[in-house]
Each structure stands twice: as structure tokens, then as C-alpha cells.
Design a protein around this motif. Sequence first.
Motif, PDB file in Angstrom:
ATOM      1  N   LEU A   1     -15.811 -38.719 -31.331  1.00 13.69           N
ATOM      2  CA  LEU A   1     -15.229 -37.625 -31.505  1.00 13.69           C
ATOM      3  C   LEU A   1     -13.815 -37.460 -32.074  1.00 13.69           C
ATOM      4  N   ASP A   2     -13.114 -38.645 -31.728  1.00 15.45           N
ATOM      5  CA  ASP A   2     -11.717 -38.482 -32.056  1.00 15.45           C
ATOM      6  C   ASP A   2     -10.923 -39.487 -33.089  1.00 15.45           C
ATOM      7  N   LYS A   3     -12.201 -39.565 -34.161  1.00 14.98           N
ATOM      8  CA  LYS A   3     -11.559 -40.011 -35.366  1.00 14.98           C
ATOM      9  C   LYS A   3     -10.740 -39.273 -36.140  1.00 14.98           C
ATOM     10  N   GLY A   4      -9.642 -40.141 -36.443  1.00 14.01           N
ATOM     11  CA  GLY A   4      -8.283 -39.255 -36.863  1.00 14.01           C
ATOM     12  C   GLY A   4      -7.585 -38.683 -35.952  1.00 14.01           C
ATOM     13  N   LYS A   5      -7.842 -39.131 -34.563  1.00 12.23           N
ATOM     14  CA  LYS A   5      -6.962 -38.635 -33.609  1.00 12.23           C
ATOM     15  C   LYS A   5      -6.581 -37.109 -33.609  1.00 12.23           C
ATOM     16  N   VAL A   6      -7.567 -36.522 -33.649  1.00 12.88           N
ATOM     17  CA  VAL A   6      -7.409 -34.950 -33.737  1.00 12.88           C
ATOM     18  C   VAL A   6      -7.161 -34.348 -32.232  1.00 12.88           C
ATOM     19  N   LEU A   7      -7.728 -34.919 -31.073  1.00  9.20           N
ATOM     20  CA  LEU A   7      -7.372 -34.534 -29.922  1.00  9.20           C
ATOM     21  C   LEU A   7      -6.033 -34.545 -29.303  1.00  9.20           C
ATOM     22  N   LEU A   8      -5.424 -33.841 -28.498  1.00 12.03           N
ATOM     23  CA  LEU A   8      -4.214 -33.802 -28.019  1.00 12.03           C
ATOM     24  C   LEU A   8      -4.051 -35.004 -27.341  1.00 12.03           C
TER      25      LEU A   8
ATOM     26  N   PHE B   1     -27.755 -40.557 -22.737  1.00 16.75           N
ATOM     27  CA  PHE B   1     -26.640 -41.308 -22.468  1.00 16.75           C
ATOM     28  C   PHE B   1     -26.110 -41.845 -23.933  1.00 16.75           C
ATOM     29  N   THR B   2     -27.039 -41.767 -24.678  1.00 17.57           N
ATOM     30  CA  THR B   2     -26.759 -42.559 -26.015  1.00 17.57           C
ATOM     31  C   THR B   2     -25.897 -41.637 -26.906  1.00 17.57           C
ATOM     32  N   TYR B   3     -26.478 -40.250 -26.799  1.00 16.77           N
ATOM     33  CA  TYR B   3     -25.858 -39.011 -27.527  1.00 16.77           C
ATOM     34  C   TYR B   3     -24.418 -38.957 -27.153  1.00 16.77           C
ATOM     35  N   VAL B   4     -24.201 -39.014 -25.594  1.00 17.78           N
ATOM     36  CA  VAL B   4     -22.835 -38.797 -25.101  1.00 17.78           C
ATOM     37  C   VAL B   4     -22.131 -39.963 -25.487  1.00 17.78           C
ATOM     38  N   GLU B   5     -22.303 -41.130 -25.315  1.00 24.47           N
ATOM     39  CA  GLU B   5     -21.761 -42.477 -25.548  1.00 24.47           C
ATOM     40  C   GLU B   5     -21.197 -42.245 -27.260  1.00 24.47           C
ATOM     41  N   ASN B   6     -22.254 -42.016 -27.982  1.00 24.47           N
ATOM     42  CA  ASN B   6     -21.852 -42.117 -29.499  1.00 24.47           C
ATOM     43  C   ASN B   6     -20.608 -40.693 -29.785  1.00 24.47           C
ATOM     44  N   GLU B   7     -21.181 -39.593 -29.168  1.00 24.28           N
ATOM     45  CA  GLU B   7     -20.314 -38.678 -29.321  1.00 24.28           C
ATOM     46  C   GLU B   7     -18.984 -38.809 -29.024  1.00 24.28           C
TER      47      GLU B   7
END
Length: 538
Positions: A218-225, A208-214
Motif C-alpha cells: 500500500l505504501d509503494k512510493g511512500k504515499v502515506l504521511l 489474512f493473506t489479503y491484508v498482509e499483501n495490502e
Amino acid sequence: MNQKFTRTLGMLALGAMLLPVASCNKDLDQIPSYSANAEVVYKTAASAEQVLARLYATFAVSGQTGPAGSPDISGIDEGFSNYLRQYWQLQEITTDEAILGWNDGNLIYVNTLQWNADNEFVRATYDRIFYEIGLCNEFIRQTTDARLSERGVTDSDAKLIRQYRAEARLLRALSYWHAIDLFGGGPFTDENSALGVNPPYYTRQQLFTYVENELKNLDKGKVLLNPRQVYGRADRAMRWTLQSKLYLNAKVYTNTDRSADAVVYADSVINAGYTLTPTYANLFLADNNTTGANEIIFPITFDGLRTKTYGGMTYLVHAAVGRAVSASSAGINGGWAGLRAKPQLTSIINNTSATDSRKDMVFTRGQNPNVDTIGVFSSGPLITKYRNVTSGGKPGSDTVGDFPDTDFPMFRLADVLLIKAEGLLRKASPDKTTALALINQVRARATGNLSSHTNDLPALTGDGLDDVFNERTRELFWEGQRRTDLIRFGKFTSNYNWPFKGGVKAGADVPATRALFPLPTTDLVANPNLAGHQNPGY
């Protein structure tokens, strides 16, 4: 490449670039006619995108050559092994919503909540989850900035590949959430894990902690669409939806209530411009990639000509058809006469106003309204939710009628509205007024008129949780959510029963340990690090 899946995740030295790519996205139907090493495949954005397509496709297809013939994993019939098919079965036929009457292997024990650590259907679900995680790990491992620089990738291509890498991380987080929800703890690897080494066991709290932190990082810099930018891709709205689901169930996973956090991320989705599809039935038809595109946040996409499989939507459309429900009405060439509903589901669906169109998907003509026999297809109402016809009544693109175009709506706006409603009711200071308005927004759409009030609940009953539970039932039935919902509402193992639960015709309570599935014996044997970590009761 050896196609046999080694179930110990850390031993999974998979070169995703060596896999033929079958598109699951209608915008990613590029299928390479070669096998190449990482130095070639990850040198351009175009070739890396082909590997990314395979990460998406793993949820939809079952092997290297559709519909069957070269499976990704072994130990079970390839059609049975499909990720979406197995995930859906563990989430639905273990509950009050569906029953599957085929006499295949140990399938009956999934229906009756009597599985063990050797059940091949439980094992196939586990294998699929960690197979996808392994593929994502390899893609992420091969697309670091350092690797791209070593290969001389151009700046423009590197920018695109960073976006693809973020998508792969989000798909991996989705599979890890499935592992948390279904199995609790399990083996853990990421892109930094050494290959050829048995992975360590992570507890449910650790995963849970891993997924929460990921998800947070994960979208620092707004890389995702951006939301709604490309249909079928893992974007920022999918990330927010997954976070809201993780937090809504946090009390189950970690014994800490995170309802307020679930509301925050649900709001992010709601404010992203999605709208409810005016006609409920259109969300589950062959052209739902267009008619439902503004509500569906993340689909598992299918195409009758490009994603041929005996799992996924092929299974969900065919297996529910038979007797008085004709194959032609479902846009297919024949029914498989397997899936039916249980009376508890149809009772909740039907307990609404006369204007509620969701009732139209319950088919009772010629059917016993009760489930008296698991293996008899006339025993239990039929559900006509998923069909391979368009909103205009035309059949899907596969003229033979084998493989549907219908996409599976894994995440959609109506679910998020009800997540927010539930989160508001579970918070320390409940907001019943807003929760009721959200529930009625979903109920209005069911009338076919988003401005209608003919289907409104006038008020919540008590704390309102029964109201939101019943609305999730009517809105999201047969969408692979039921087991998780029943557990969160304290209704899965006890306090509520349905036919053949616990192997008893009338239904009976089962041990609380049945809220988790066992780690398969195959992985316990293969990985000594899992020794002593089997889930209680197995």
C-alpha cells in the motif's frame, strides 16, 4: 439516500460522496452543507478530503446527525451500534477485565460468553466493520488515477488525493483485521468487486493473506504521511503497527508463527521517533491529543462539540461513573453506572511496586471487590482510566458535560514496545535480555519518571511470557485488546476463568469455538455464498 444498511456487503452500492461528513479528526472538521455526485466530490482535493473525514468518523460516530437521529445501520439502538463501542465491548466484557451490568436485550450473553448468531451486539459489530469496508471501497474506487484524469483533476490535487486513497486503504485494512480477529472468515469485497452481486466467502487464511499483501503494497512510493506528521491520521507508523499486530497473532490466525516479522515492524515504529508520555494518566484525558501525541500512533479522535455520539468515548467515560466516583471528577454531567472491573484484573494491576501509578485507576471505596452479581453496580471495583478533564484539571469543551474531548488510543508506543518484547520471547532463539529491558521501559514510565528503576522487574520468570502477559494487562487494560491477548496466550476459553464466564458465577471453561464470534444469521440469509461457512459451534 436510503439509510438502511444492507448487510450483504456486495449489495452495498454506497456512494460515500452522498453522506454528510461529520469530522472525527480535529484537523478535518469540514462539514459540507450539500449532497453531490462523484463527479463533483472527487474533482478537488478539498472536497475529497471531506469524504475521507467520513471514513475516519465512522469509527467514532453512529450516524448522519450526531448524536442520534439518522443511524448508519439499523436493527439496534443507534447509541449501541457505534463501531468503537461495540468493538470495545466484544474485546473487554467477554474477558477478565470488564463487566457491563445493564439489562439490555441479549447483552448479558456477551458478558457470559453465551452469544449466538442472533445476538444483536455481535451483529452490530459485524455490520459496523463491513459498513466501514464498503465506504472505503467506494472512496478507493472513485480515486483511481484513471478517474482523476477523466475529471481533469490538477496534478497538485491528484497528489493529495492519492495520499487520501492510501489512507482509505489502510483504514479498510484495519477493519478487515477486526473481521479476521473477531469472526475469522467472512464476505470479501474490494474496489474491484462488482456492485449488486453477493460477495464470496473468504477463509481466515484468505483474509489474512489479503491484508498482509495490502499492507506490504500500500505504501509503494511512500504515499502515506510520515509518522507523527499529522495527529489522528492513518500514516506509515499506523501501517507498521497494524502489520506487527497481524504477525504477532499469526499463529492464532494461520497456525504459522510470525513473531520475527512482528519484531521487524515493531522496530520500524520504535525507530520513528515516538516517545512515552511521561505521565501515564495523561494518555486518557481530554487533552491527550497534545499531551499524548508523541506516544499515540493512531487514535479514534473525539471532540465534545464536533463528534457527538452515545457510543465511543461518551460511553467509555459515562458508563464507568457512579456511586463514589463522582461525575464532576470525570468531567461529565452524570454517570451511567454500568462498567466495572473483575477481581482478576485488579489483582494483576495491584501486583506491582508501590511507585506504579497505574494502580491509582482502580477505585474500591464502597465497592464489593468481587463480582457477585452482573447487574449490581456496587459489585466489582471501578476503573477511572478515561476522563473528560484535561491534564490541568479543566473540563472538556462541551460545557453541558455530555460529550468528551478524550481520544481513544487504539495504537500507541507502549503497546508496540510490549509487542516487540513478546515477539523476542516467542522467536525460535529468544532474546530475554532485550525483552526485559523493553518491559522495564514501560514499567519505568508508570512511576512518572522515565529514568526510574524503582518499578523494574529484576529478571524474567521462566520463558518470560507470563511477565509480558501481566505487563500488557497493567499497561493496556480497558483499551480494547484483552480478548485478543487472552486467545494468543491460551487463556480465553480454558485454563483461566473469571466471574460469570460460561454463565457460571465462579466462572467455567467454554468450548474452544468461543474464540470466534458467529457470522450473523441476517447475513447468512442475505448472502447464499456464506452458506456452509458458519463458524464451528454455532
